[in-house]
Scaffold this motif. Sequence first.
Motif, PDB file in Angstrom:
ATOM      1  N   ALA A  31       0.896  -1.232  -0.082  1.00  0.00           N
ATOM      2  CA  ALA A  31       0.069   0.004  -0.045  1.00  0.00           C
ATOM      3  C   ALA A  31       0.801   1.286   0.131  1.00  0.00           C
ATOM      4  O   ALA A  31       0.297   2.420  -0.508  1.00  0.00           O
ATOM      5  CB  ALA A  31      -0.901   0.101   1.258  1.00  0.00           C
ATOM      6  N   THR A  32       2.008   1.252   0.683  1.00  0.00           N
ATOM      7  CA  THR A  32       2.971   2.238   0.810  1.00  0.00           C
ATOM      8  C   THR A  32       4.093   2.572  -0.408  1.00  0.00           C
ATOM      9  O   THR A  32       4.681   3.786  -0.532  1.00  0.00           O
ATOM     10  CB  THR A  32       3.597   2.527   2.051  1.00  0.00           C
ATOM     11  OG1 THR A  32       4.375   1.385   2.402  1.00  0.00           O
ATOM     12  CG2 THR A  32       2.531   2.439   3.071  1.00  0.00           C
ATOM     13  N   THR A  58       1.571   1.418  12.545  1.00  0.00           N
ATOM     14  CA  THR A  58       2.375   2.401  12.253  1.00  0.00           C
ATOM     15  C   THR A  58       3.458   2.039  12.007  1.00  0.00           C
ATOM     16  O   THR A  58       4.146   1.446  12.610  1.00  0.00           O
ATOM     17  CB  THR A  58       2.108   3.298  13.477  1.00  0.00           C
ATOM     18  OG1 THR A  58       0.817   3.458  13.998  1.00  0.00           O
ATOM     19  CG2 THR A  58       2.797   4.590  13.386  1.00  0.00           C
ATOM     20  N   VAL A  59       4.310   2.623  10.590  1.00  0.00           N
ATOM     21  CA  VAL A  59       5.572   2.322  10.214  1.00  0.00           C
ATOM     22  C   VAL A  59       6.044   3.542   9.833  1.00  0.00           C
ATOM     23  O   VAL A  59       5.406   4.279   9.489  1.00  0.00           O
ATOM     24  CB  VAL A  59       5.332   1.079   9.176  1.00  0.00           C
ATOM     25  CG1 VAL A  59       4.476   0.135   9.575  1.00  0.00           C
ATOM     26  CG2 VAL A  59       4.704   1.898   7.718  1.00  0.00           C
ATOM     27  N   SER A  60       7.669   3.372   9.596  1.00  0.00           N
ATOM     28  CA  SER A  60       8.242   4.428   8.834  1.00  0.00           C
ATOM     29  C   SER A  60       9.524   3.842   8.238  1.00  0.00           C
ATOM     30  O   SER A  60       9.935   2.513   8.165  1.00  0.00           O
ATOM     31  CB  SER A  60       8.950   5.440  10.017  1.00  0.00           C
ATOM     32  OG  SER A  60       9.882   5.016  10.666  1.00  0.00           O
ATOM     33  N   THR A  71      12.267   9.398   7.635  1.00  0.00           N
ATOM     34  CA  THR A  71      11.635  10.479   7.034  1.00  0.00           C
ATOM     35  C   THR A  71      10.157  10.316   6.391  1.00  0.00           C
ATOM     36  O   THR A  71       9.596  11.545   6.234  1.00  0.00           O
ATOM     37  CB  THR A  71      12.374  10.720   5.672  1.00  0.00           C
ATOM     38  OG1 THR A  71      12.379   9.536   4.898  1.00  0.00           O
ATOM     39  CG2 THR A  71      13.925  10.980   5.974  1.00  0.00           C
ATOM     40  N   GLU A  72       9.527   9.186   6.400  1.00  0.00           N
ATOM     41  CA  GLU A  72       8.179   9.022   6.145  1.00  0.00           C
ATOM     42  C   GLU A  72       7.643   8.065   6.964  1.00  0.00           C
ATOM     43  O   GLU A  72       7.908   6.968   7.185  1.00  0.00           O
ATOM     44  CB  GLU A  72       7.997   8.486   4.443  1.00  0.00           C
ATOM     45  CG  GLU A  72       8.546   9.362   3.801  1.00  0.00           C
ATOM     46  CD  GLU A  72       8.479   8.869   2.076  1.00  0.00           C
ATOM     47  OE1 GLU A  72       8.168   7.642   1.907  1.00  0.00           O
ATOM     48  OE2 GLU A  72       8.680   9.665   1.213  1.00  0.00           O
ATOM     49  N   THR A  73       6.341   8.636   7.493  1.00  0.00           N
ATOM     50  CA  THR A  73       5.674   7.690   8.599  1.00  0.00           C
ATOM     51  C   THR A  73       4.149   7.582   8.105  1.00  0.00           C
ATOM     52  O   THR A  73       3.538   8.562   7.607  1.00  0.00           O
ATOM     53  CB  THR A  73       5.632   8.192  10.018  1.00  0.00           C
ATOM     54  OG1 THR A  73       7.194   8.568  10.430  1.00  0.00           O
ATOM     55  CG2 THR A  73       5.238   7.270  10.916  1.00  0.00           C
ATOM     56  N   GLU A 113      -2.537   6.380   5.900  1.00  0.00           N
ATOM     57  CA  GLU A 113      -2.657   7.909   6.192  1.00  0.00           C
ATOM     58  C   GLU A 113      -1.049   8.191   6.345  1.00  0.00           C
ATOM     59  O   GLU A 113      -0.453   7.601   7.154  1.00  0.00           O
ATOM     60  CB  GLU A 113      -3.323   8.297   7.420  1.00  0.00           C
ATOM     61  CG  GLU A 113      -4.853   8.215   7.201  1.00  0.00           C
ATOM     62  CD  GLU A 113      -5.408   8.159   8.707  1.00  0.00           C
ATOM     63  OE1 GLU A 113      -6.669   8.740   8.719  1.00  0.00           O
ATOM     64  OE2 GLU A 113      -4.966   7.860   9.739  1.00  0.00           O
ATOM     65  N   LYS A 114      -0.562   9.193   5.588  1.00  0.00           N
ATOM     66  CA  LYS A 114       0.864   9.716   5.818  1.00  0.00           C
ATOM     67  C   LYS A 114       0.677  10.663   6.932  1.00  0.00           C
ATOM     68  O   LYS A 114       0.185  11.651   6.836  1.00  0.00           O
ATOM     69  CB  LYS A 114       1.212  10.272   4.527  1.00  0.00           C
ATOM     70  CG  LYS A 114       2.701  10.684   4.330  1.00  0.00           C
ATOM     71  CD  LYS A 114       3.173  11.105   3.053  1.00  0.00           C
ATOM     72  CE  LYS A 114       4.557  11.553   3.088  1.00  0.00           C
ATOM     73  NZ  LYS A 114       5.179  11.734   1.663  1.00  0.00           N
ATOM     74  N   LEU A 115       1.602  10.480   7.929  1.00  0.00           N
ATOM     75  CA  LEU A 115       1.676  11.275   9.298  1.00  0.00           C
ATOM     76  C   LEU A 115       2.675  12.322   9.066  1.00  0.00           C
ATOM     77  O   LEU A 115       3.805  12.068   8.406  1.00  0.00           O
ATOM     78  CB  LEU A 115       1.769  10.403  10.199  1.00  0.00           C
ATOM     79  CG  LEU A 115       1.073   9.095  10.466  1.00  0.00           C
ATOM     80  CD1 LEU A 115       1.516   8.534  11.734  1.00  0.00           C
ATOM     81  CD2 LEU A 115      -0.420   9.723  10.528  1.00  0.00           C
TER      82      LEU A 115
END
Length: 216
Positions: A152-153, A176-178, A183-185, A204-206
Amino acid sequence: MSSSRVNKYEKRRKNTKLLSMFTLLGSFLVIVLLGLLIFGGGNTEPENSQTSESSSQEEKSDSNSASEEQDESAENNPDPETDSPEEESESTGSSDTEETETEQVEPSDDNVAEAYTGDWEPVGTKQSEPHSIDYNEGSQDREEMQKAVAKATGLNEDHFTMWWIERNGDGKVVNTVSDSDETETYRVYNKWVLNEGWQPVKVEKLKKNDQKWRFE
């Protein structure tokens, strides 16, 4: 006197004969010359015709040779614009792999920079039914969730950090991942599909990692 007349007569006759002979000889020579001119000129045409015919045959031969060379060249060097079977199969393969279309949706809170849903397929599973979620690190669920998150990401499945897994209802979780550089969560919403495994349904990009505090 009579002897003198006879002599004169003989001389005249001889002169007449000589004149007649010269006249005949001259006529003969004229006829021969005319014949040579007439027949000699006539022989010139066939020679020219033969020469021209020979040249024509040589040109035809050269033309045929050139045509054969072109045909041979065309066989050995096919048109570069024509796709080979390999190229066609490659282009067909690339057209089958299409990105999933996504749709922007409303963020769930103020920490969300953007949110979107997509029609992603379940990632598949090696687990049997009935299914019970195992949240422990190294579990089959954790491995298959990672595949769903990566799908998905676009993150590298082997190079991202899963910070937190939160239950979101029956057979539903929020991961919840990064990325490895943090730099991207993302928050990735996954649901369990019977016999098919985890399926991402929303991302959802945090703006910042809101689960990292748990490990500080």
